[in-house]
Design an enzyme around this catalytic site. Sequence first.
Site, PDB file in Angstrom:
ATOM      1  N   ASP A  50       2.502  23.302   0.247  1.00 21.31           N
ATOM      2  CA  ASP A  50       1.473  22.365  -0.240  1.00 21.31           C
ATOM      3  C   ASP A  50       0.155  22.619   0.470  1.00 21.31           C
ATOM      4  O   ASP A  50      -0.498  21.687   0.944  1.00 21.31           O
ATOM      5  CB  ASP A  50       1.931  20.922  -0.044  1.00 21.31           C
ATOM      6  CG  ASP A  50       1.085  19.934  -0.854  1.00 21.31           C
ATOM      7  OD1 ASP A  50       0.468  20.365  -1.860  1.00 21.31           O
ATOM      8  OD2 ASP A  50       1.025  18.749  -0.493  1.00 21.31           O
ATOM      9  N   LYS A 103       3.847   8.836  10.872  1.00 22.42           N
ATOM     10  CA  LYS A 103       4.024   8.880   9.420  1.00 22.42           C
ATOM     11  C   LYS A 103       5.364   8.251   9.072  1.00 22.42           C
ATOM     12  O   LYS A 103       6.417   8.756   9.460  1.00 22.42           O
ATOM     13  CB  LYS A 103       3.966  10.320   8.909  1.00 22.42           C
ATOM     14  CG  LYS A 103       4.049  10.436   7.394  1.00 22.42           C
ATOM     15  CD  LYS A 103       3.794  11.867   6.947  1.00 22.42           C
ATOM     16  CE  LYS A 103       3.741  11.982   5.431  1.00 22.42           C
ATOM     17  NZ  LYS A 103       3.438  13.364   4.983  1.00 22.42           N
ATOM     18  N   VAL A 133       0.568   6.523   7.010  1.00 18.87           N
ATOM     19  CA  VAL A 133       0.312   7.091   8.335  1.00 18.87           C
ATOM     20  C   VAL A 133      -0.436   6.060   9.167  1.00 18.87           C
ATOM     21  O   VAL A 133      -1.415   5.467   8.698  1.00 18.87           O
ATOM     22  CB  VAL A 133      -0.508   8.397   8.242  1.00 18.87           C
ATOM     23  CG1 VAL A 133      -0.761   8.965   9.637  1.00 18.87           C
ATOM     24  CG2 VAL A 133       0.213   9.422   7.373  1.00 18.87           C
ATOM     25  N   ILE A 142      -3.936   4.328   8.986  1.00 18.84           N
ATOM     26  CA  ILE A 142      -4.887   5.408   8.754  1.00 18.84           C
ATOM     27  C   ILE A 142      -5.011   5.711   7.274  1.00 18.84           C
ATOM     28  O   ILE A 142      -6.107   5.928   6.754  1.00 18.84           O
ATOM     29  CB  ILE A 142      -4.464   6.670   9.529  1.00 18.84           C
ATOM     30  CG1 ILE A 142      -4.480   6.394  11.036  1.00 18.84           C
ATOM     31  CG2 ILE A 142      -5.378   7.839   9.197  1.00 18.84           C
ATOM     32  CD1 ILE A 142      -3.982   7.558  11.867  1.00 18.84           C
ATOM     33  N   GLY A 143      -3.887   5.717   6.575  1.00 17.38           N
ATOM     34  CA  GLY A 143      -3.929   6.003   5.149  1.00 17.38           C
ATOM     35  C   GLY A 143      -2.553   5.934   4.527  1.00 17.38           C
ATOM     36  O   GLY A 143      -1.526   5.936   5.223  1.00 17.38           O
ATOM     37  N   GLY A 185      -0.124   7.387   1.046  1.00 16.51           N
ATOM     38  CA  GLY A 185      -0.029   8.412   0.017  1.00 16.51           C
ATOM     39  C   GLY A 185       1.215   8.226  -0.813  1.00 16.51           C
ATOM     40  O   GLY A 185       1.856   7.170  -0.781  1.00 16.51           O
ATOM     41  N   GLY A 186       1.546   9.287  -1.558  1.00 16.11           N
ATOM     42  CA  GLY A 186       2.664   9.198  -2.476  1.00 16.11           C
ATOM     43  C   GLY A 186       4.016   9.082  -1.801  1.00 16.11           C
ATOM     44  O   GLY A 186       4.963   8.561  -2.400  1.00 16.11           O
ATOM     45  N   MET A 187       4.138   9.560  -0.560  1.00 15.15           N
ATOM     46  CA  MET A 187       5.439   9.555   0.104  1.00 15.15           C
ATOM     47  C   MET A 187       5.548   8.532   1.214  1.00 15.15           C
ATOM     48  O   MET A 187       6.644   8.249   1.686  1.00 15.15           O
ATOM     49  CB  MET A 187       5.739  10.952   0.673  1.00 15.15           C
ATOM     50  CG  MET A 187       5.938  12.021  -0.383  1.00 15.15           C
ATOM     51  SD  MET A 187       6.437  13.610   0.343  1.00 15.15           S
ATOM     52  CE  MET A 187       8.046  13.173   1.015  1.00 15.15           C
ATOM     53  N   GLY A 188       4.433   7.960   1.655  1.00 21.80           N
ATOM     54  CA  GLY A 188       4.511   7.003   2.746  1.00 21.80           C
ATOM     55  C   GLY A 188       3.147   6.667   3.296  1.00 21.80           C
ATOM     56  O   GLY A 188       2.124   6.890   2.642  1.00 21.80           O
TER      57      GLY A 188
END
Length: 214
Positions: free
Chosen positions: A143, A49, A34, A26-27, A29-32
């Site tokens: 956040d 995730k 999904v 799905i996408g 990011g900075g931490m992992g």
Amino acid sequence: MPAGTGLTEQRIGQIFDRRYRVNELIGSGGMGSVYRATHLEMNREVALKVLDPGVADSEKQVQRFHQEARASSRLHHPNRIRFYDFGTADDRLFLAMELLKGETLADLLRREKRLPLGRVCHLLRQVCKSLAEAHQMGIVHRDLKPDNIFITEIFGEKDFVKVLDFGIAKSTEGPEQEALTQTGFICGTPRYLSPEQAMGRPVDARSDLYALGI
């Protein structure tokens, strides 16, 4: 191409933690990353995730992750994304969450530029309800931003809000929290940080309300 895209795509079609079949990225990011995945025994689609290896480098980080995941899993308000499962597999920390269809508030604003006041109030009122539950239980999101406000349709009800990414949520209760919180540690998105959060000072529910106001 984002860093690590090849590695994340290698998971497609694989079985993760002997329970989840990974269907689609799905996408990232900075931490992992999904994924859309299927819980094999329950035949339920979830958002899986999987955090990057660096998150699990230290025992303190693993303890913090489990504490925050347990705290967030106590939340049941319909305007927050539901957690189904969390743990460690393949040396990666992971969260299995409700799979949603729709778009983020950030996507909506990029498309429509400006929303009618009545619609804005309707959306943010739902965010406030989700935060109210979290704050009552001593949990601060830390956040809150348009990317973490998801707009979906549930049983014909349009503009139904789900607050996302309690992954860096902080419990303000319990003696173990102080031991697990790094002094001066700053997390969140700079544009929406409250002054105390930007300076690495202790935060509480007011920091979330500041971000919501922005």
